[in-house]
Design an enzyme around this catalytic site. Sequence first.
Site, PDB file in Angstrom:
ATOM      1  N   THR A  87       2.182   3.195   2.438  1.00  0.00           N
ATOM      2  CA  THR A  87       3.320   3.174   3.335  1.00  0.00           C
ATOM      3  C   THR A  87       3.752   1.906   4.199  1.00  0.00           C
ATOM      4  O   THR A  87       4.376   1.330   4.758  1.00  0.00           O
ATOM      5  CB  THR A  87       2.912   3.533   4.530  1.00  0.00           C
ATOM      6  OG1 THR A  87       1.321   3.325   5.033  1.00  0.00           O
ATOM      7  CG2 THR A  87       2.681   4.917   4.195  1.00  0.00           C
ATOM      8  N   HIS A 135      14.364 -19.523  17.741  1.00  0.00           N
ATOM      9  CA  HIS A 135      13.358 -17.937  16.796  1.00  0.00           C
ATOM     10  C   HIS A 135      11.917 -18.967  16.700  1.00  0.00           C
ATOM     11  O   HIS A 135      11.514 -18.131  16.862  1.00  0.00           O
ATOM     12  CB  HIS A 135      13.910 -17.619  15.003  1.00  0.00           C
ATOM     13  CG  HIS A 135      15.421 -17.470  15.278  1.00  0.00           C
ATOM     14  ND1 HIS A 135      14.782 -15.904  15.459  1.00  0.00           N
ATOM     15  CD2 HIS A 135      16.650 -17.043  14.999  1.00  0.00           C
ATOM     16  CE1 HIS A 135      16.670 -15.569  16.062  1.00  0.00           C
ATOM     17  NE2 HIS A 135      17.416 -16.654  15.825  1.00  0.00           N
ATOM     18  N   CYS A 152       1.476  -1.508   0.000  1.00  0.00           N
ATOM     19  CA  CYS A 152       0.321  -0.001  -0.184  1.00  0.00           C
ATOM     20  C   CYS A 152       0.972   1.235  -0.283  1.00  0.00           C
ATOM     21  O   CYS A 152       1.893   1.186  -0.181  1.00  0.00           O
ATOM     22  CB  CYS A 152      -0.953  -0.060   1.552  1.00  0.00           C
ATOM     23  SG  CYS A 152      -0.438  -0.061   2.817  1.00  0.00           S
TER      24      CYS A 152
HETATM   25  C1  RB5 Z   1      -4.158   5.265   0.524  1.00  0.00           C
HETATM   26  O1  RB5 Z   1      -4.157   6.169   0.615  1.00  0.00           O
HETATM   27  C2  RB5 Z   1      -2.341   5.051   1.840  1.00  0.00           C
HETATM   28  O2  RB5 Z   1      -3.677   4.987   3.003  1.00  0.00           O
HETATM   29  C3  RB5 Z   1      -3.031   3.360   2.152  1.00  0.00           C
HETATM   30  O3  RB5 Z   1      -2.393   3.107   0.748  1.00  0.00           O
HETATM   31  C4  RB5 Z   1      -1.830   2.989   2.699  1.00  0.00           C
HETATM   32  O4  RB5 Z   1      -0.372   4.071   2.646  1.00  0.00           O
HETATM   33  C5  RB5 Z   1      -2.326   2.965   4.222  1.00  0.00           C
HETATM   34  O5  RB5 Z   1      -2.092   1.947   5.240  1.00  0.00           O
END
Ligand code: RB5
Length: 149
Positions: free
Chosen positions: A67, A133, A65
């Site tokens: 981040t 681990h 996504c």
């Molecule tokens: C989308 O704008 C963003 O919130 C998503 O890609 C992600 O980074 C969420 O954690």
Amino acid sequence: MSIAIASDHGGFELKEEIKKFLLEKGEELLDLGTNTDTAVDYPEYGMKVAEKVSRGEVEKGILICGTGIGMSIVANKFSGIRAALVTNEFMARMAKEHNNANILVLGGRVTDCDKSCRLVEIWLSTKFAGERHQRRLDKIKDVETKLGG
Ligand code: RB5
């Protein structure tokens, strides 16, 4: 299929690059979307991959996504999932060597394509170290079971 991959719009471009990289390496891939850069909700796509890995229908997954944070949160809700968000080579190696991560998570707005492909390569080629681990992972599994996972 050995690897399932999915992203939201924030990870779409990077997903396409990683797909190319893995297909060139001869990996079998299951692409569960998204297929455009139109805004979508990351939990929908995170769930698709996490569900497949959790059920043993694919061996491992890659989620992207913006981040990597949202995808990590959703994937780690699933039983047996060890999803690791990595941003550097050391983390990519440790994610497998120590955590035996079965889902690698990347941030499309954090890590560029070349580096991301290196991180994927490291995660795929590193071996889980086992021993102490494994004991730690067993403790995580125990907590999961106790909490009804
Ligand atoms: C989308 O704008 C963003 O919130 C998503 O890609 C992600 O980074 C969420 O954690």
